[in-house]
Design a protein around this motif. Sequence first.
Motif, mmCIF file in Angstrom:
data_model
loop_
_atom_site.group_PDB
_atom_site.id
_atom_site.type_symbol
_atom_site.label_atom_id
_atom_site.label_comp_id
_atom_site.label_asym_id
_atom_site.label_seq_id
_atom_site.Cartn_x
_atom_site.Cartn_y
_atom_site.Cartn_z
ATOM 1 N N GLY A 20 1.604 -29.016 -31.152
ATOM 2 C CA GLY A 20 2.081 -28.609 -32.464
ATOM 3 C C GLY A 20 2.364 -27.118 -32.534
ATOM 4 N N THR A 24 5.910 -25.202 -33.519
ATOM 5 C CA THR A 24 5.997 -24.185 -34.565
ATOM 6 C C THR A 24 6.567 -22.887 -34.007
ATOM 7 O OG1 THR A 24 4.093 -25.175 -35.682
ATOM 8 C CG2 THR A 24 4.670 -22.926 -36.312
ATOM 9 N N GLY A 87 2.289 -27.394 -35.848
ATOM 10 C CA GLY A 87 2.874 -28.718 -36.025
ATOM 11 C C GLY A 87 3.941 -28.736 -37.089
ATOM 12 N N ASP A 88 3.852 -27.823 -38.053
ATOM 13 C CA ASP A 88 4.892 -27.694 -39.073
ATOM 14 C C ASP A 88 5.990 -26.782 -38.536
ATOM 15 O OD1 ASP A 88 3.354 -29.172 -40.999
ATOM 16 O OD2 ASP A 88 2.173 -27.363 -41.341
ATOM 17 N N GLU A 116 9.858 -34.385 -44.075
ATOM 18 C CA GLU A 116 8.639 -34.828 -43.415
ATOM 19 C C GLU A 116 9.008 -35.415 -42.060
ATOM 20 O OE1 GLU A 116 6.706 -37.537 -46.065
ATOM 21 O OE2 GLU A 116 5.995 -35.949 -47.394
ATOM 22 N N THR A 117 8.118 -35.285 -41.087
ATOM 23 C CA THR A 117 8.387 -35.898 -39.798
ATOM 24 C C THR A 117 8.628 -37.389 -40.024
ATOM 25 O OG1 THR A 117 5.991 -36.129 -39.463
ATOM 26 C CG2 THR A 117 7.066 -34.241 -38.429
ATOM 27 N N GLU A 187 4.541 -31.773 -40.957
ATOM 28 C CA GLU A 187 3.994 -32.746 -40.005
ATOM 29 C C GLU A 187 3.045 -33.684 -40.734
ATOM 30 O OE1 GLU A 187 2.265 -32.711 -35.501
ATOM 31 O OE2 GLU A 187 1.187 -31.465 -36.929
#
Length: 245
Positions: A20, A24, A87-88, A116-117, A187
Amino acid sequence: MTTDAPLFSIITVTKDNLKGFLATRESIEAQSCKNYEWIVIDGNSSDGTKDILPAGAVSEDDQGLYHAMNKGIARARGDYLLFLNAGDTLADMDILATLGRAAKEQPDFIYGDSLETGGTYKKARPHDKAAWGMFTHHQAMLYRRERIGGLRYDTGYKIAADYDFTARFLKGELSVHYIPTAICVFETGGISQRHMTSGRTEQFRARKSHGMQPWMNMAVFAGQTAAAAIKRLSPGIYALSNCWI
């Protein structure tokens, strides 16, 4: 705005999430706008993350997510703070440039929509609906540093401190700019989604501390509970309804 500081402070908190963190980092480094500083607060990871941290990053034991985010605030020099955890990612390579144009008017708060994922597009609700819960993902909100002042995340909350922080930040007179586009890719599957019942309970407690009338607080809690049930039983309907819980 100050002239000797970056426009944006992007604060990333991570612990043992190497994959993640790499996503990022790639998202941030790909930005066409370079007027930012990247502040990384690592919780003493043991998965190799420490080997690739940028210069100036912090890597040490802490007391949890929101304690780490408070460390990030203390180190920030930018005019606007954006919290983008491991992760975001940012929605596209030009989103900081888009945010920079919005920042020219020096609003106290900037926010927008989210992805959103998995591809779900989440349109933000109006910010004046904050009493009813989060109106967009925390990663799609930017706070003017001067306006933050001594405000910090309440580490007594384990899940809803971002909601409490935002609700307290938005109290009083302030200028707000909404951008009708996705700012982040959130994420899914994080602690707030894995423990939604606890999150709703903490939001209830936060609203009570903010002075919301008990009957209204119960109505908000009931609405959030219903939305969570729709999400669990019929994710497609939930996505179409654009509910926030």
